[in-house]
Design an enzyme around this catalytic site. Structure first.
Site, PDB file in Angstrom:
ATOM      1  N   ASP A  53      -0.005   3.941   1.102  1.00  0.00           N
ATOM      2  CA  ASP A  53      -0.332   4.700   2.303  1.00  0.00           C
ATOM      3  C   ASP A  53       0.533   4.332   3.503  1.00  0.00           C
ATOM      4  OD1 ASP A  53      -2.304   6.101   1.004  1.00  0.00           O
ATOM      5  OD2 ASP A  53      -3.947   4.834   1.704  1.00  0.00           O
ATOM      6  N   ARG A  98       0.814   6.843  -7.407  1.00  0.00           N
ATOM      7  CA  ARG A  98       1.056   5.403  -7.401  1.00  0.00           C
ATOM      8  C   ARG A  98       1.334   4.838  -8.793  1.00  0.00           C
ATOM      9  NH1 ARG A  98      -4.957   3.601  -5.463  1.00  0.00           N
ATOM     10  NH2 ARG A  98      -5.943   3.269  -7.476  1.00  0.00           N
ATOM     11  N   GLU A 138      -6.141  13.277   1.676  1.00  0.00           N
ATOM     12  CA  GLU A 138      -7.524  13.224   1.192  1.00  0.00           C
ATOM     13  C   GLU A 138      -8.526  12.897   2.299  1.00  0.00           C
ATOM     14  OE1 GLU A 138      -7.768  10.138  -1.733  1.00  0.00           O
ATOM     15  OE2 GLU A 138      -6.890   8.620  -0.413  1.00  0.00           O
ATOM     16  N   THR A 188       0.847  -1.186   0.000  1.00  0.00           N
ATOM     17  CA  THR A 188       0.000   0.000   0.000  1.00  0.00           C
ATOM     18  C   THR A 188       0.882   1.234   0.000  1.00  0.00           C
ATOM     19  OG1 THR A 188      -1.511   1.361   1.319  1.00  0.00           O
ATOM     20  CG2 THR A 188      -0.227  -0.273   2.511  1.00  0.00           C
ATOM     21  N   ARG A 200       0.412  33.379  -4.365  1.00  0.00           N
ATOM     22  CA  ARG A 200      -0.879  32.760  -4.059  1.00  0.00           C
ATOM     23  C   ARG A 200      -0.656  31.537  -3.174  1.00  0.00           C
ATOM     24  NH1 ARG A 200      -1.376  30.667 -10.058  1.00  0.00           N
ATOM     25  NH2 ARG A 200      -2.736  32.487 -10.300  1.00  0.00           N
TER      26      ARG A 200
END
Length: 342
Positions: free
Chosen positions: A128, A275, A222, A126, A163
């Site tokens: 993550d 990924r 996210e 993964t 910005r």
């Protein structure tokens, strides 16, 4: 012995390196045959196979994605799923399965072994980096590298226009990618799922950065959630494991920053770029070692185990233990990084 292999869940840099290493050692050292199942658990469920041999995996070490394909199929939700898997394994004379995947893919492997006696060995995958029982999963290093390079590039355009740039990275329940890439890329704020963020505090950090004549970069996972708010969803649909589709917190946050600070804010969502593509050297090394040790686990009959990295050693841990809980960011690590916020 004939060994089946499958890759489930999201694609990930390093998957092909696992396949290559397991096949090379299995064929050359142990004389095993290999059969690939296409598209994760859909393969053994529907009997969709491809032959895996040394020529099939040659040249795949630097290749991203997976030559077997992947999906988020949950065979335990399919009608007669376990029976169909048993019949297909018997049909193709497969003696054992190596399942390469994350929490969901390996959770299925754990149940098939513990509850139904199907012989499985797991390999953690993964980007993550949120699987417990292993220090690192392959794919994470590549994802962090991609995100860090994007942040480096965004600094120059943020400063050119003065910005705010909000960078949304992957991380449903764990903020490892956000934390590592944000710290490495010199972000002025990192927001992770493990800690709800205060929009006013984020705006204070942004304003402080502008006072120093610099344009701020905000990195947000996210799955990060504002205090008193809800997780931002792409839509209401779910996959076969019940996961909602995330995306949009970056855009949501950019609008709030503009409203409260009066500064122009733009969002970059890195999404699947993190990924995709060629795996890093570390991920090739780790994935190759996992493949070598996974086929050793098959040889030893260590069913229901997963290979894991502990320090520099590859060890075996029970699949049930590895999938029992997610590995999330330690609050102390987040506090370390917070000195750079604002």
């Amino acid at each position: 012995m004939r060994v089946g292999m499958l890759t489930g869940g999201g694609d990930c840099p390093g998957l092909n390196a696992v396949l290559r290493a397991a096949v090379r050692k299995g064929v050359q050292r142990y004389g095993y045959d290999f059969l690939g199942f296409r598209d994760g658990w859909r393969g053994p469920l529907e009997g969709d196979t491809v032959r895996l041999d040394i020529p099939a995996v040659r040249g795949t070490l630097p290749r991203g994605g997976t030559i077997l394909g992947s999906s988020r199929t949950n065979p335990l939700q399919a009608a007669d799923g376990v029976r169909r898997i048993r019949e297909n394994l018997a049909k193709y004379e497969v003696d054992a399965l190596i399942a390469i995947g994350g929490e969901d893919t390996l959770g299925v492997a754990a149940r098939l072994t513990d509850e139904y006696g199907i012989r499985c060995v797991g390999v953690p995958k993964t980007i993550d980096n949120d699987l417990s029982a292993t220090d690192y999963t392959f794919g994470f290093d590549t994802a962090v590298g991609v995100a860090t390079e994007a942040i480096d590039r965004l600094h120059t355009t943020a400063e050119s226009h003065m910005r705010v740039l909000v960078v949304e990275v992957m991380g449903r329940h764990a903020g490892w990618i956000a934390l590592h890439s944000g710290l490495a890329g010199g972000a002025n704020c990192v927001l992770i799922p493990e800690r709800r963020f205060d929009v006013d505090e984020v705006c204070d950090w942004v304003t402080s950065r502008f006072r120093a004549s610099y344009a701020p970069i905000v990195v947000v996972a996210e799955g990060a959630t504002p205090k008193g708010g809800e997780m931002v969803l792409k839509d209401e649909s779910t996959d076969s494991f019940g996961h909602v589709r995330l995306s949009g917190v970056g855009e949501w946050l950019a609008k709030r920053i503009e409203e409260r600070t009066g500064k122009e804010a733009r969002t970059t969502v890195l999404g699947h770029i993190q990924r995709g593509g060629t795996p890093s050297a570390f991920d090739r090394w780790l994935a190759s070692r996992f493949g070598l040790h996974a086929i050793d686990a098959v040889r030893d009959g260590a069913w229901g185990t997963m290979v894991a990295l502990r320090g520099t050693r590859v060890v075996r841990v029970p699949l049930a233990e590895a999938t029992a809980k997610l590995k999330t960011v330690d609050p102390e690590l987040y506090e370390e990084a917070s000195v750079f916020f604002g």
